[in-house]
Design a protein around this motif. Structure first.
Motif, short mmCIF file in Angstrom:
data_model
loop_
_atom_site.label_atom_id
_atom_site.label_comp_id
_atom_site.label_asym_id
_atom_site.label_seq_id
_atom_site.Cartn_x
_atom_site.Cartn_y
_atom_site.Cartn_z
N THR A 88 40.23 39.43 21.12
CA THR A 88 40.50 40.49 22.09
C THR A 88 40.18 40.00 23.50
OG1 THR A 88 39.82 42.08 20.40
CG2 THR A 88 40.08 42.91 22.64
N ALA A 89 41.08 40.24 24.45
CA ALA A 89 40.88 39.80 25.83
C ALA A 89 41.46 40.84 26.78
CB ALA A 89 41.54 38.44 26.07
N CYS A 90 40.99 40.79 28.04
CA CYS A 90 41.52 41.71 29.04
C CYS A 90 41.64 41.02 30.39
CB CYS A 90 40.65 42.97 29.17
SG CYS A 90 39.04 42.69 29.91
N SER A 91 42.60 41.50 31.17
CA SER A 91 42.79 41.06 32.54
C SER A 91 42.90 42.32 33.39
CB SER A 91 44.05 40.20 32.67
OG SER A 91 44.27 39.82 34.01
N LEU A 92 41.88 42.58 34.22
CA LEU A 92 41.81 43.80 35.01
C LEU A 92 42.27 43.50 36.44
CD1 LEU A 92 38.31 45.01 33.75
CD2 LEU A 92 40.56 45.50 32.77
#
Length: 312
Positions: free
Chosen positions: A239-243
């Motif tokens: 799981t990864a995120c780019s805000l």
């Protein structure tokens, strides 16, 4: 608020425990049911923006009583609600919304569920996050809603992620703008629940990777920051995120900085995640959903692998 769905194929504030354990008392009186099912519905037909916009969208027949058992500010303009829904016939799929019936309010609201189906299964609760607007249901939530307020909810929407154990493994790319994070947070939470199930039981649906792209004006309007980072850190290999922030004027906190990009989500960032195994879910302002859905189609992503929902 939920818009018309389109398929291109810590504890909350208040005595949550004390109130939410009273599931058995969550049945409205017959007169209250008549008020919700007749008065609100009939009156809402005169100015039913949400109902009109979603008239052709799939809905469940179940109209369930719900009780507010927690409230908290999620941002300066967004309030989060936790609702107890004792009705065992009430269920939803990650990404769906509810028709929101309020006694005394003639307009029916439409709000995406931001919690996972697992929370409902375990605790009979769902969460909504509602932005302040002049729309009567949103005004009621921000100005009149209190702990123990009674409402009614009905599930609808064809924007969801609901894999079955035997389905092929899929990667997910979630693209959110502003309060469009709500249904995508539900999907993100559901994806992590599926990882937990595989890890704990060694069975269930085997999901691939999940990448969240999320854009807002500034970090104060990036909703659910702690929830998102906790999910990313629980399964960092999956799981990864780019805000993204587009109008940041203050210093970004050290905790958030590794995940923040200043500027809009770009076509290239999304295109780098295209594969035959990847599904794309997009929710945000109409220009944003239009842009990314068209770009993905032009990159030869099958239409049935692109799902989007517009909100107003």
């Amino acid at each position: 608020m939920a818009g018309a769905a389109v398929m291109v194929p810590g504890l909350l504030r208040g005595s949550v425990g004390a109130i939410c354990t009273q599931a058995a008392s969550l049945r409205p009186t017959p007169s209250a049911w008549r008020y919700l099912s007749l008065t609100s519905v009939v009156k809402s037909k005169r100015k039913a923006d949400h109902l009109e916009r979603t008239a052709n969208v799939i809905r469940r027949e179940v109209l369930s009583a719900a009780r507010v058992c927690g409230t908290t500010p999620e941002s300066p303009s967004v309030k989060r609600l936790r609702l107890l829904v004792a009705d065992k016939d009430f269920s939803f799929k990650a990404g769906q919304w509810v028709d929101f019936f309020i006694p005394g309010v003639s307009v029916v609201g439409g709000f995406s569920i931001c919690s996972s189906p697992r929370l409902l299964e375990q605790d009979r609760m769902i969460e909504l996050a509602v932005k302040y607007t002049n729309h009567p249901p949103a005004l009621w939530i921000h100005n009149q809603c209190t702990l123990d307020s009674e409402v009614a909810v009905r599930v609808g929407g064809d924007f969801f992620f609901d894999p079955q154990p035997a389905d092929a493994s899929r990667n997910l790319v979630l693209i959110a703008g502003g309060v469009g994070i709500n249904p995508l947070l539900s999907i993100l939470r559901h994806s992590v629940d599926l990882h937990r199930e595989r890890e704990n039981k060694g069975s269930g649906y085997e999901i691939g990777t999940t990448k969240l792209f999320y854009s807002a004006k500034n970090t104060s309007e990036l909703l659910f920051q702690k929830n998102i980072l906790d999910l990313v850190n629980e399964f960092p290999e999956k799981t990864a995120c780019s805000l993204h922030v587009t109008k940041q004027t203050t210093q970004i906190s050290a905790e958030l900085k590794p995940y923040i990009t200043e500027g809009r989500i770009t076509e290239k960032e999304v295109r780098d995640h295209i594969s035959e195994e990847t599904l794309f879910y997009i929710c945000g302002p109409p220009p944003m959903t239009d842009f990314f859905s068209k770009q993905l189609e032009s990159s030869h992503v099958p239409k049935e692998h692109i799902c989007f929902e517009k909100w107003w």
